[in-house]
Scaffold this active site. Sequence first.
Site, mmCIF file in Angstrom:
data_model
loop_
_atom_site.group_PDB
_atom_site.id
_atom_site.type_symbol
_atom_site.label_atom_id
_atom_site.label_comp_id
_atom_site.label_asym_id
_atom_site.label_seq_id
_atom_site.Cartn_x
_atom_site.Cartn_y
_atom_site.Cartn_z
ATOM 1 N N HIS A 106 0.842 -1.193 0.000
ATOM 2 C CA HIS A 106 0.000 0.000 0.000
ATOM 3 C C HIS A 106 0.880 1.246 0.000
ATOM 4 C CE1 HIS A 106 -3.892 -1.958 1.788
ATOM 5 N NE2 HIS A 106 -3.313 -2.727 0.865
ATOM 6 N N GLU B 80 1.026 3.943 1.845
ATOM 7 C CA GLU B 80 1.593 4.366 3.123
ATOM 8 C C GLU B 80 2.744 3.459 3.548
ATOM 9 O OE1 GLU B 80 -2.896 5.294 3.244
ATOM 10 O OE2 GLU B 80 -1.587 3.727 2.432
ATOM 11 N N CYS C 161 -5.869 2.444 5.676
ATOM 12 C CA CYS C 161 -6.571 1.223 6.070
ATOM 13 C C CYS C 161 -6.006 0.727 7.411
ATOM 14 C CB CYS C 161 -6.406 0.167 4.979
ATOM 15 S SG CYS C 161 -4.770 -0.608 4.967
ATOM 16 N N CYS D 190 -2.271 -0.101 7.298
ATOM 17 C CA CYS D 190 -1.438 1.092 7.187
ATOM 18 C C CYS D 190 -1.449 1.894 8.485
ATOM 19 C CB CYS D 190 -1.881 1.944 6.011
ATOM 20 S SG CYS D 190 -1.566 1.121 4.430
#
Length: 161
Positions: A58, A60, A88, A91
């Site tokens: 992801h 991040e 999310c 993250c």
Amino acid sequence: MENKQVRHEEFMREAISLSIEKMKEGYGGPFGAVIVRNGTIVARGYNKVLHTHDPTAHAEVEAIRAATQTLGTHDLSDCEIYASSQPCPMCIGAIYWARLSKVYYGNRHEEAARIGFDDSFIYEELEKPVEQRRIPMVQLLPEEARKAFEAWEQKADKQPY
């Protein structure tokens, strides 16, 4: 004196730009992030899930990985992250472990859910007792596993984090 709000918007625009550009290039979903230290971008990340076949890639997490390499530390407490979308649960965990001091985000998680990135089931699963979760979680060999923790406790040169 420079207007801090303008700088915040500049950093968020960079995260948003990454989210659009890299999504169009086929790396993954429309998510971008930048990490800023003392008013300077030290790392950029964007969703690479499709490109790397890594569900943890992801924006991040990628930005955190890049920042720790650039700065040579796992402690990003003097940094802030700008993410094109609300992070999310995975993250968020990475952000807390990295000790980032602040999170700025663009889209809310409800908006991400509307386009197919719905993480509400993870929040729901985390609320359940371990025994009731969708993915079975079974403790195995706790006595043997405990030896690693005991070795850590006895390690004279450990660096707590």
